[in-house]
Design an enzyme around this catalytic site. Structure first.
Site, mmCIF file in Angstrom:
data_model
loop_
_atom_site.group_PDB
_atom_site.id
_atom_site.type_symbol
_atom_site.label_atom_id
_atom_site.label_comp_id
_atom_site.label_asym_id
_atom_site.label_seq_id
_atom_site.Cartn_x
_atom_site.Cartn_y
_atom_site.Cartn_z
ATOM 1 N N SER A 164 0.833 -1.194 0.000
ATOM 2 C CA SER A 164 0.000 0.000 0.000
ATOM 3 C C SER A 164 0.868 1.244 0.000
ATOM 4 C CB SER A 164 -0.895 0.029 1.241
ATOM 5 O OG SER A 164 -0.151 0.401 2.394
ATOM 6 N N ASP A 165 0.332 2.323 -0.598
ATOM 7 C CA ASP A 165 0.933 3.621 -0.309
ATOM 8 C C ASP A 165 0.720 3.880 1.174
ATOM 9 O OD1 ASP A 165 2.191 6.045 -0.620
ATOM 10 O OD2 ASP A 165 1.028 6.637 -2.371
ATOM 11 N N TRP A 166 1.553 4.733 1.738
ATOM 12 C CA TRP A 166 1.597 4.891 3.187
ATOM 13 C C TRP A 166 0.271 5.471 3.710
ATOM 14 C CZ3 TRP A 166 5.167 2.253 1.559
ATOM 15 C CH2 TRP A 166 6.301 1.889 2.272
ATOM 16 N N ALA A 171 -2.733 4.226 2.993
ATOM 17 C CA ALA A 171 -3.800 4.152 1.992
ATOM 18 C C ALA A 171 -4.880 3.138 2.340
ATOM 19 C CB ALA A 171 -3.209 3.822 0.623
#
Length: 816
Positions: A226-228, A230
């Site tokens: 995941s993006d941080w 997200a």
């Protein structure tokens, strides 16, 4: 790459109970994954990218290689350069003890206003995908995972955490997914990062696109990271092909995911698949003892890379000469005095803002590069126009640690009673600490230094979110609060911190003590970010422009370096204008009027408006040029290196053209109404003329295209043989570009689209090159599958999308 032992991976998964399996699926901290000694799994470190490898901290005492921005790499049009770029990052990751590089960023240049435009490669999916695939191969040659991001359609920053991007099926598959496909199916990326945004409804960490085409049709077998921050749900994201939640250790999976499995809302087999993917990644990067060592790629670190040399060479190779009246290249032996003008000439911007930020050991500015090449006596400098706003860190060579007497400063963390908890001797004045780097119980940080100040009045202070006090020679000159305005997204305290300053008049070196207590969302000292320094203030901008023009008139030639900085181009926000900030346009016009031999170097990561472009002798786009930017500028201006770049994105003339798209949502929705007409395709559809078209770029020699012949249609597509002649007197580089067109037919298509290209390095004379055009260039999305219309197609060949003097017909004889 040697295969992973899948039986071993399955055996290791079977040894873990549910709680331990779930624990592995959320980060251990901000930058790493949990270890599990029972199966031989060590922690894995993930690090930003995509143009450097920062490691686990922003500490300048452990500097990082800073390569040119991805737009510069895109401008090379050269997969070999992209592979070299990736290999340099892979070697740097190994040096930084990082296992996973969070890059490349391969979202498309949908709008020049995009805040992270500099971080992506191109507006074209084929060019993006080919370069990204080579980048991935380079990184992974060192046994380090690349993580192409952000899957998918994360093409703007406005409302990026919540925006729903509505993209029709053809555009989604033919453009945005197409850029990702080769990095998975051909380069074999070991990880992929999902985006914050939603696409056609579901947010990307829960989106069916993670299944099809990514892990299904394309066969991606690594983890989707995941993006941080997200991932915001438990059940929906766990039932999607989302595999690792970052950062940790607190997240929305953990005990809640264990409960969802116990209740039957998430199958344990789904958790097992996620763990299997994580262990597969660990085996590939050498983090799984049971899988053996070295990494399964069969390398123990790849070939050695000379990072600074790679940075310098790539900066030159990606520089784009968009205008030249015959002024360049200059002959260093015959050149007289050179006026070097502009804020960015001395304070070069080598990278954009946000998570892409790294701390290089040193940066060579254009001023330093030209002085190094020509000697200091021939090069004269003037600011001309201010660009950087707010507090900039003290120059390292002008500050002294008052405790050690060496270069740098002393930083002391103190508790609420003022007791010292930990002291650090730092070399730079832009300071960031995160998580475990901050001692428990810390209330504030105290920074002490001796500044070798030029006599006069200065604006001293800090860029920080929180309470700041500043003492100069024992007198408190500032006691105030730095307050964020606007969206306080993740990292805002680092990359968007406000400046607070006070005017101070000095007659020499002074003792400076700054105390900073973080506030707002960063309170509790989970994050401490503060920059100590001065703010440039030009009291009379018109007078400064006039003084720069006067200096230019006294010199034989003039170089004006214009550009942006990390407060203008950054993660977290989009631009609202493409105009150069401050009085830079006025500076260029005044200097050009004073000296007809004026050359402009553009130090920006994305398109900016150049309203004076026809008034100057030459314009060189240097992008954000990395740590050796100034040396590369000198190499190109003096003809030591060819300006090898071609535009990877269309450069607007006014920014008001219909073809220039917005990234601003309406009521939370951003509609990609242009469909398949992205970038240069949109310009062709509207019949608008940009400042410079896609693919444009000049060199230091001249070329003619002589002939083109398309071979027969085959299982691979078609090969086009092109004859061209270097008609100049020196060796040079050219990029032969092939654009496909289809008149008639029943399918809507762009006027033309990039189908292939070849980079040519040749001495004077005639040469022949083959331009491969894949069958994929002919296909279109038809419902849930791909189709190709049989019949006659036309390939247009030339040196840009609007400069295609040759054509060749292709007979497509079968569908597929």
């Amino acid at each position: 790459m040697a295969p992973v032992d899948e039986d071993l991976i399955s055996t290791l998964v079977s040894r873990l109970d549910l709680e331990r399996k779930v624990r592995l699926l959320t980060g251990a901290d901000f930058w790493s994954t949990p270890a599990e000694p029972s199966v031989g799994l060590r922690r894995m470190v993930l690090s930003d990218g995509p143009s450097g490898v920062r490691g686990e901290s922003f500490d300048e005492r452990d500097p990082s290689l800073s390569l040119p921005s991805s737009t510069a790499l895109g401008a090379t049009w050269d997969p070999a350069a992209a592979r070299r770029y990736g290999a340099a990052l892979g070697a740097e990751a190994r040096r930084q003890h990082a296992d996973v590089v969070l890059g490349p960023t391969i979202n498309l240049h949908r709008s020049p206003f995009g805040g992270r435009h500099f971080e992506s490669l191109s507006e074209d999916p084929l060019l993006t995908g080919e370069l990204a695939a080579a980048y991935v191969e380079g990184v992974q040659s060192h046994g380090v995972a690349a993580t192409p991001k952000h899957y998918v359609a994360n093409d703007a920053e406005t409302e990026r955490f919540t925006v729903d991007n509505r993209v029709d099926e053809r555009a989604l598959h033919e453009l945005y997914l197409a850029a990702f496909e080769p990095v998975v199916t051909r380069a074999g990326a070991w990880a992929v990062m999902s985006a914050y945004n939603a696409v056609n409804g579901p947010t990307m960490s829960e989106n069916p696109l993670l299944g099809e085409p990514l892990t299904g049709e394309w066969g991606f077998d690594g983890p989707v990271v995941s993006d941080w921050g997200a991932v915001r749900t438990t059940e929906a994201s766990a039932n999607a092909e989302q595999h690792l939640v970052m950062p940790g250790p607190v997240g929305v999976w953990g005990e809640r995911l264990v409960g969802a499995v116990r209740d039957g809302r998430v199958a344990e087999a789904t958790v097992d698949d996620k763990v299997r993917r994580l262990l597969r990644l660990a085996a590939r990067v050498g983090a799984l003892d049971a899988a053996g060592s070295p990494p399964v790629s069969g390398v123990s670190g790849g070939p050695a890379e000379d990072g600074p040399a790679v940075a310098r060479g790539l900066a030159a190779a990606g520089s784009v000469l968009v205008r030249n009246t015959g002024e360049l290249p200059w002959d260093a032996t015959a050149l007289g005095t050179v006026a070097v003008l502009g804020h960015n000439a001395a304070l070069a911007r080598t990278q954009g803002g946000g998570s892409a930020t790294v701390r290089p050991a040193a940066v060579v500015s254009p001023l330093e590069g030209l002085r190094g090449a020509l000697g200091p006596d021939r090069v004269r400098y003037r600011l001309g126009a201010q660009v950087a706003e707010g507090v900039q860190p003290f120059a390292p060579d002008r500050i002294t640690n008052p405790v050690t007497g060496g270069p740098g400063l002393r930083a002391v963390f103190r508790d609420a009673d003022g007791a010292a908890l930990r002291a650090e001797d730092r070399l730079g004045a832009a300071l960031i600490w995160m998580g475990p780097e901050i001692p428990e119980g810390a209330d504030h940080v105290e920074i002490s230094l001796r500044w070798d100040a030029p006599a006069g009045t200065h604006r001293l202070g800090a860029a920080a979110v929180g309470h700041v006090t500043l003492d100069v020679d024992g007198t408190t000159v500032l006691d105030t609060e730095g307050v964020l305005t606007g969206d306080e997204g993740p990292g805002a305290a680092i990359f968007e911190a406000p400046s607070v300053t006070a005017g101070v008049t000095v007659d020499g070196p002074v003792e400076v003590v700054l105390r900073f207590r973080p506030s707002g969302r960063e309170a509790g000292m989970a994050l401490c970010a503060v920059t100590v320094g001065t703010e440039t203030v030009v009291a009379d901008p018109d007078a400064e422009v006039a003084a720069a023009a006067a200096l230019a008139a006294e010199c034989d030639v003039a170089v004006v370096v214009v550009g942006t900085n990390d407060r203008i181009e950054s993660e977290g926000f989009d631009r609202t204008t493409l105009a150069l900030p401050g009085h830079q346009d006025a500076l260029v016009r005044a200097v050009a009027a004073a000296n007809r031999r004026t050359v402009v170097v553009v130090n920006a990561g994305a398109p900016v408006l150049l309203p004076w472009r026809e008034e100057v002798a030459a314009v060189l786009l240097g992008w954000f040029g990395g740590e050796r930017f100034g040396e590369a500028v000198a190499d190109v201006l003096l003809g030591v290196a060819e300006p090898g770049g071609r535009l990877p994105t269309t450069w607007p003339a006014t920014g008001r053209e219909r073809s220039v798209l917005t990234g601003a949502p309406t009521d939370g929705v951003l509609r990609y109404d242009e469909g398949i007409h992205l970038g240069y395709r949109n310009w062709l559809r509207h019949g608008e003329t940009p400042a410079y078209p896609f693919g444009h770029g000049l060199g230091y020699t001249s070329w003619t295209l002589d002939a083109a012949t398309a071979g027969p249609w085959s299982a691979d597509g078609v090969a086009v043989t092109v004859t061209l002649t270097n008609t100049g007197t020196r060796a040079g580089r050219q990029v032969v570009q092939a654009y496909l067109a289809r008149s008639g037919g029943e399918v809507e298509r762009p006027a033309r689209w990039l189908a292939g290209w070849a980079v040519v390095d040749a001495a004077p004379g005639t040469t022949t090159v083959t331009v491969p055009v894949s069958r994929r260039a002919f296909r279109h999305r038809a419902g849930a599958t791909w189709a190709t219309e049989p019949g006659t197609w036309t390939l247009h060949l030339g040196f840009s999308v609007t400069d295609t003097p040759l054509h060749a017909d292709v007979e497509v004889v079968a569908q597929g």
